[in-house]
Design an enzyme around this catalytic site. Structure first.
Site, mmCIF file in Angstrom:
data_model
loop_
_atom_site.group_PDB
_atom_site.id
_atom_site.type_symbol
_atom_site.label_atom_id
_atom_site.label_comp_id
_atom_site.label_asym_id
_atom_site.label_seq_id
_atom_site.Cartn_x
_atom_site.Cartn_y
_atom_site.Cartn_z
ATOM 1 N N GLY A 161 29.336 23.891 33.467
ATOM 2 C CA GLY A 161 29.742 24.823 34.513
ATOM 3 C C GLY A 161 28.952 26.111 34.450
ATOM 4 C CD GLU A 169 24.174 21.387 32.433
ATOM 5 O OE1 GLU A 169 23.819 22.477 32.957
ATOM 6 O OE2 GLU A 169 24.619 20.441 33.077
ATOM 7 C CB CYS A 229 22.865 21.735 36.372
ATOM 8 S SG CYS A 229 22.476 20.111 35.702
#
Length: 480
Positions: free
Chosen positions: A224, A246, A280
């Site tokens: 997140g 992460e 991401c």
């Protein structure tokens, strides 16, 4: 689909929530995809206690027996794609092809973790004339896994599979805007395991807080944002919990002057705008030689002009909505501030159904030309359909700008020269660098540690390197 109701899952039993919350389609606000139970502190404790009770028996289960059960998860994933994918499409706003690929990737990740664990979990023994030493890898205990909304199935599996094959039990905390697919899937998955090995909680920040605070949770795996990770880390310190984070990035793409624009541009666009930019390691900023800058931007704009923004179930759509209101407003305000700068801001693509535009979190892709290298649109993680393109004069200048960030998750180099690409990749400060495609190959998904440096994370997921976050080392020294 509006009748879908998901409870909490504790000890392999459906457990009603303290209340229920609606999950709405981000592309059609009027559509309720389902309702999901919301936990409270007492239910968090109940889930953790169940995982704690199940832990000794699961940890004592032989590796091959654990591996067989985890491999069954991969088979299950492949068997329910047709049932699971529409639900995840409706709650995330991602395209059906993206979600089906995600579920397939989750099955691959499950099998890869089992294969890696068979070698990784083997102990080491050394001996001399006076003693012997054995070093064994033991499970940690109860794992708390926090899953984000943008790729909920595969990112959940990348916590679940390594945790379980290493002998841990787990409590999964689902994302509030995309909990339904996880809840449906894990009810089926949990039935493959002893009661309490897998538990699932839904809810907001108070649920996450109670889970992090719980003294029987031994390790936290969180995917997140950095602000949430900071709060988790502070709370985890109270009970000395280890963390694996992460946290996304501000991933640079460096284009070299020999890039084949016609051949490689579709790959660069996919690596930037896949899932409407909501992943991401998406390309967040592009550095282009001044000598080809205009040609590059023209070719990029031509590619983005083909985009059709609409509801993911409309076959004409190539680009879905942003997932939630917070992200939608953040990206819109980010673009608005960029328009007030000296940069040129260009909105591209077309709306599939303009009449329904106000009924979803729809944004067209945005190209930002010649921004100041230090302005917000360049230095932030947009996590949406926006990309700034910055000119450079020398490769040294490009590398310096690429590394001038506290992020360090992914990065990419675009060139037709193997030697130039690899040499430049080694100068980038990031956990991963891709060359000529901003994605992991099948070989990469199997072997690459997935994680970042600097403030993009702590620890990694994937391969034997990711398994290391789910074990403790126990050394025994016998004196002869």
């Amino acid at each position: 689909m509006s009748n879908l109701k998901i409870d909490l899952l504790i000890d392999n039993q459906d457990v009603p929530g303290a209340r229920y919350a609606e999950v709405r389609d981000p592309g059609r606000f009027a559509d309720v995809v389902g309702t999901v139970a919301q936990a409270d502190a007492a239910l968090v404790d109940q889930a953790v206690q169940a995982a704690h009770r199940a832990y000794p028996g699961w940890a004592a289960t032989p590796l091959e027996a654990r591996a067989e059960r985890v491999l069954a998860v991969a088979d299950l994933l492949e068997s329910i794609v047709d049932e699971l994918a529409p639900i995840v499409v409706s709650e995330t706003g991602m395209l059906p092809v993206e979600i089906r690929m995600e579920i397939g990737g989750a099955a691959f990740a499950t099998r890869d973790n089992v294969d890696a664990a068979r070698a990784f979990l083997q102990g080491k023994r050394v001996e001399d004339a006076t003693s012997w030493v054995t070093i064994e890898k033991k499970p940690v205990g109860v794992i708390a896994g926090f899953v984000p909304w943008n790729a909920p199935i595969v990112l959940m599996i990348r916590k679940l599979a390594p945790a379980l094959v290493c002998g841990n039990t787990i409590v999964i905390k689902s994302p509030p805007t995309a909990p339904l697919g996880i809840g449906l899937l894990l009810k089926r998955v949990a039935a493959l395991f002893p009661p309490g090995v897998i538990n699932v909680l839904h809810g907001g920040n108070e649920v996450g807080q109670a889970l992090v605070e719980h003294p029987l949770v031994r390790r936290i795996s969180f995917t997140g944002g950095g602000k949430a990770a900071t709060a988790i880390m502070k709370t985890a310190a109270e009970t000395i919990k280890n963390v694996q984070f992460e946290l996304g990035g501000n991933d640079p793409a460096i284009v070299l002057d020999d890039m084949d624009l016609d051949k490689q541009m579709p790959n660069l666009v996919a690596g930037t705008f896949h899932r409407s930019g909501q992943f991401c390691f998406a390309v967040k900023r592009i550095y282009v030689p001044e000598s080809i800058y205009d040609a590059f931007c023209d070719r990029l704009a031509a590619e983005l002009s083909k985009v059709r923004v609409g509801h993911p179930t409309d076959p004409r759509t190539t680009f879905g909505p942003v997932n939630n209101e917070v992200q939608y407003r953040y990206v819109k305000e980010l673009v608005a501030r960029a328009r007030q700068s000296e940069a040129e801001v260009i909105e591209l693509g077309e709306a599939v159904d303009p009449a329904s535009w106000e009924q979803g979190y729809y944004l067209k892709p945005v190209l930002v030309k010649r921004p100041d290298p230090n302005q917000e649109i360049v230095s932030c993680e947009q996590f949406g359909p926006v990309v700034p393109v910055i000119p450079y004069k020398t490769e040294d200048e490009a590398v310096a700008m690429a590394n001038d960030t506290e992020y360090g998750l992914g990065s990419s180099i675009w060139t037709t020269s193997f030697e130039r690409g690899v040499a430049l990749a080694r100068r980038i400060e990031s956990g991963m660098t891709f060359i000529n495609k901003n994605a992991q190959s099948r070989l990469g998904r199997r072997h690459m540690p997935f994680g970042g440096v600097k403030q993009s994370g702590i620890g990694t997921e994937n391969s034997e390197f990711g398994l290391a976050d789910y074990v403790e080392y126990h050394a025994i020294n016998l004196h002869k």
